[in-house]
Scaffold this motif. Structure first.
Motif, PDB file in Angstrom:
ATOM      1  N   SER A  45      -1.732   8.851   7.745  1.00 43.46           N
ATOM      2  CA  SER A  45      -1.520   8.792   6.298  1.00 43.46           C
ATOM      3  C   SER A  45      -2.685   8.020   5.696  1.00 43.46           C
ATOM      4  O   SER A  45      -3.442   7.360   6.402  1.00 43.46           O
ATOM      5  CB  SER A  45      -0.173   8.156   5.956  1.00 43.46           C
ATOM      6  N   GLU A  46      -2.821   8.152   4.375  1.00 46.68           N
ATOM      7  CA  GLU A  46      -3.943   7.508   3.697  1.00 46.68           C
ATOM      8  C   GLU A  46      -3.466   6.811   2.438  1.00 46.68           C
ATOM      9  O   GLU A  46      -2.518   7.259   1.797  1.00 46.68           O
ATOM     10  CB  GLU A  46      -5.000   8.551   3.309  1.00 46.68           C
ATOM     11  N   SER A  47      -4.170   5.747   2.077  1.00 45.25           N
ATOM     12  CA  SER A  47      -3.914   5.078   0.801  1.00 45.25           C
ATOM     13  C   SER A  47      -4.475   5.958  -0.314  1.00 45.25           C
ATOM     14  O   SER A  47      -5.175   6.949  -0.059  1.00 45.25           O
ATOM     15  CB  SER A  47      -4.582   3.700   0.772  1.00 45.25           C
ATOM     16  N   ASP A  48      -4.193   5.584  -1.541  1.00 41.52           N
ATOM     17  CA  ASP A  48      -4.794   6.275  -2.667  1.00 41.52           C
ATOM     18  C   ASP A  48      -6.304   6.134  -2.590  1.00 41.52           C
ATOM     19  O   ASP A  48      -6.822   5.132  -2.106  1.00 41.52           O
ATOM     20  CB  ASP A  48      -4.305   5.679  -3.994  1.00 41.52           C
ATOM     21  N   ARG A  49      -7.015   7.126  -3.077  1.00 41.33           N
ATOM     22  CA  ARG A  49      -8.478   7.050  -3.142  1.00 41.33           C
ATOM     23  C   ARG A  49      -8.871   6.334  -4.419  1.00 41.33           C
ATOM     24  O   ARG A  49      -8.386   6.663  -5.498  1.00 41.33           O
ATOM     25  CB  ARG A  49      -9.084   8.438  -3.051  1.00 41.33           C
ATOM     26  N   VAL A  50      -9.718   5.343  -4.251  1.00 37.47           N
ATOM     27  CA  VAL A  50     -10.112   4.476  -5.367  1.00 37.47           C
ATOM     28  C   VAL A  50     -11.619   4.224  -5.280  1.00 37.47           C
ATOM     29  O   VAL A  50     -12.288   4.688  -4.359  1.00 37.47           O
ATOM     30  CB  VAL A  50      -9.337   3.138  -5.331  1.00 37.47           C
TER      31      VAL A  50
ATOM     32  N   ILE B 113       0.854  -1.177   0.000  1.00 35.21           N
ATOM     33  CA  ILE B 113       0.000   0.000   0.000  1.00 35.21           C
ATOM     34  C   ILE B 113       0.893   1.230   0.000  1.00 35.21           C
ATOM     35  O   ILE B 113       1.836   1.326   0.781  1.00 35.21           O
ATOM     36  CB  ILE B 113      -0.928   0.008   1.229  1.00 35.21           C
ATOM     37  N   THR B 114       0.602   2.160  -0.890  1.00 33.90           N
ATOM     38  CA  THR B 114       1.316   3.434  -0.919  1.00 33.90           C
ATOM     39  C   THR B 114       0.617   4.373   0.051  1.00 33.90           C
ATOM     40  O   THR B 114      -0.595   4.600  -0.054  1.00 33.90           O
ATOM     41  CB  THR B 114       1.295   4.037  -2.340  1.00 33.90           C
ATOM     42  N   TRP B 115       1.377   4.904   1.000  1.00 31.84           N
ATOM     43  CA  TRP B 115       0.804   5.796   2.009  1.00 31.84           C
ATOM     44  C   TRP B 115       1.138   7.239   1.668  1.00 31.84           C
ATOM     45  O   TRP B 115       2.292   7.575   1.410  1.00 31.84           O
ATOM     46  CB  TRP B 115       1.313   5.426   3.402  1.00 31.84           C
ATOM     47  N   ASN B 116       0.122   8.092   1.671  1.00 32.33           N
ATOM     48  CA  ASN B 116       0.244   9.497   1.296  1.00 32.33           C
ATOM     49  C   ASN B 116      -0.216  10.394   2.440  1.00 32.33           C
ATOM     50  O   ASN B 116      -0.903   9.943   3.360  1.00 32.33           O
ATOM     51  CB  ASN B 116      -0.670   9.788   0.083  1.00 32.33           C
ATOM     52  N   ALA B 117       0.100  11.682   2.321  1.00 28.47           N
ATOM     53  CA  ALA B 117      -0.427  12.659   3.277  1.00 28.47           C
ATOM     54  C   ALA B 117      -1.950  12.671   3.149  1.00 28.47           C
ATOM     55  O   ALA B 117      -2.484  12.496   2.051  1.00 28.47           O
ATOM     56  CB  ALA B 117       0.137  14.041   2.978  1.00 28.47           C
ATOM     57  N   PRO B 118      -2.655  12.855   4.253  1.00 25.29           N
ATOM     58  CA  PRO B 118      -4.119  12.839   4.186  1.00 25.29           C
ATOM     59  C   PRO B 118      -4.658  13.987   3.333  1.00 25.29           C
ATOM     60  O   PRO B 118      -4.123  15.097   3.355  1.00 25.29           O
ATOM     61  CB  PRO B 118      -4.561  13.006   5.632  1.00 25.29           C
ATOM     62  N   LEU B 119      -5.731  13.707   2.602  1.00 31.94           N
ATOM     63  CA  LEU B 119      -6.434  14.721   1.831  1.00 31.94           C
ATOM     64  C   LEU B 119      -7.622  15.220   2.648  1.00 31.94           C
ATOM     65  O   LEU B 119      -8.213  14.464   3.421  1.00 31.94           O
ATOM     66  CB  LEU B 119      -6.937  14.139   0.509  1.00 31.94           C
ATOM     67  N   HIS B 120      -7.972  16.462   2.438  1.00 35.34           N
ATOM     68  CA  HIS B 120      -9.133  17.017   3.138  1.00 35.34           C
ATOM     69  C   HIS B 120     -10.421  16.532   2.470  1.00 35.34           C
ATOM     70  O   HIS B 120     -10.504  16.465   1.255  1.00 35.34           O
ATOM     71  CB  HIS B 120      -9.092  18.546   3.116  1.00 35.34           C
ATOM     72  N   ALA B 121     -11.391  16.197   3.276  1.00 34.66           N
ATOM     73  CA  ALA B 121     -12.727  15.855   2.778  1.00 34.66           C
ATOM     74  C   ALA B 121     -13.728  16.427   3.772  1.00 34.66           C
ATOM     75  O   ALA B 121     -13.492  16.420   4.988  1.00 34.66           O
ATOM     76  CB  ALA B 121     -12.894  14.352   2.656  1.00 34.66           C
ATOM     77  N   ASP B 122     -14.826  16.951   3.256  1.00 34.53           N
ATOM     78  CA  ASP B 122     -15.839  17.534   4.136  1.00 34.53           C
ATOM     79  C   ASP B 122     -16.443  16.508   5.079  1.00 34.53           C
ATOM     80  O   ASP B 122     -16.687  16.782   6.231  1.00 34.53           O
ATOM     81  CB  ASP B 122     -16.950  18.191   3.314  1.00 34.53           C
TER      82      ASP B 122
ATOM     83  N   PHE C  86     -10.849   4.597   0.767  1.00 28.92           N
ATOM     84  CA  PHE C  86      -9.423   4.596   1.060  1.00 28.92           C
ATOM     85  C   PHE C  86      -9.213   4.026   2.450  1.00 28.92           C
ATOM     86  O   PHE C  86     -10.157   3.862   3.224  1.00 28.92           O
ATOM     87  CB  PHE C  86      -8.823   6.008   0.946  1.00 28.92           C
ATOM     88  N   ILE C  87      -7.971   3.728   2.756  1.00 26.23           N
ATOM     89  CA  ILE C  87      -7.619   3.242   4.086  1.00 26.23           C
ATOM     90  C   ILE C  87      -6.774   4.306   4.771  1.00 26.23           C
ATOM     91  O   ILE C  87      -5.826   4.834   4.196  1.00 26.23           O
ATOM     92  CB  ILE C  87      -6.848   1.909   4.008  1.00 26.23           C
TER      93      ILE C  87
ATOM     94  N   ALA D 200      -1.679  -7.725   2.692  1.00 29.45           N
ATOM     95  CA  ALA D 200      -1.285  -6.368   2.275  1.00 29.45           C
ATOM     96  C   ALA D 200      -0.626  -5.672   3.460  1.00 29.45           C
ATOM     97  O   ALA D 200      -0.927  -5.953   4.618  1.00 29.45           O
ATOM     98  CB  ALA D 200      -2.492  -5.576   1.807  1.00 29.45           C
ATOM     99  N   ARG D 201       0.271  -4.771   3.160  1.00 30.74           N
ATOM    100  CA  ARG D 201       0.936  -3.958   4.184  1.00 30.74           C
ATOM    101  C   ARG D 201       1.297  -2.620   3.598  1.00 30.74           C
ATOM    102  O   ARG D 201       1.568  -2.453   2.481  1.00 30.74           O
ATOM    103  CB  ARG D 201       2.212  -4.611   4.713  1.00 30.74           C
TER     104      ARG D 201
END
Length: 101
Positions: A78-83, A28-37, A63-64, A100-101
């Motif tokens: 952190s968050e995974s890609d949004r899918v 799993i690719t971990w990214n900075a969190p995205l803002h969501a309402d 996402f995870i 998965a890891r």
């Protein structure tokens, strides 16, 4: 069953198993969190461990979210890609089954 054991049994969520042998685990690719309402947490692992995970839905995507709890109360999120929600569910199932890891 004693009170403490009953309490723990009722209020703990799932724990991730050890990584499974055989086959290549999903990375799993971990990214900075995205803002969501509005983020809806649909499933989660127990937060009694230093690292816990949440399956989230936001804006029609899934996402995870991964949270790492530090020694002094700090948390790194952190968050995974949004899918697509369906694909996020498949990734979640891979994560909680040790594939998965």
């Amino acid at each position: 069953m004693g009170i403490a054991a009953d309490y723990l049994g009722r209020f703990h969520s799932i724990h991730l198993p050890s990584p499974q042998r055989g086959g290549q685990p999903w990375r799993i690719t971990w990214n900075a969190p995205l803002h969501a309402d509005r983020v809806r947490v649909r499933a989660w692992t127990c937060d009694c461990r230093a690292v816990f995970y949440e399956l989230c839905h936001a804006s029609g995507q899934g996402f995870i979210r991964k949270t790492v709890q530090g020694e002094h109360g700090q948390r790194m999120v952190s968050e995974s890609d949004r899918v697509r929600v369906k694909d996020a569910q498949a990734l979640w199932e891979a994560l909680i089954s040790g594939h998965a890891r």
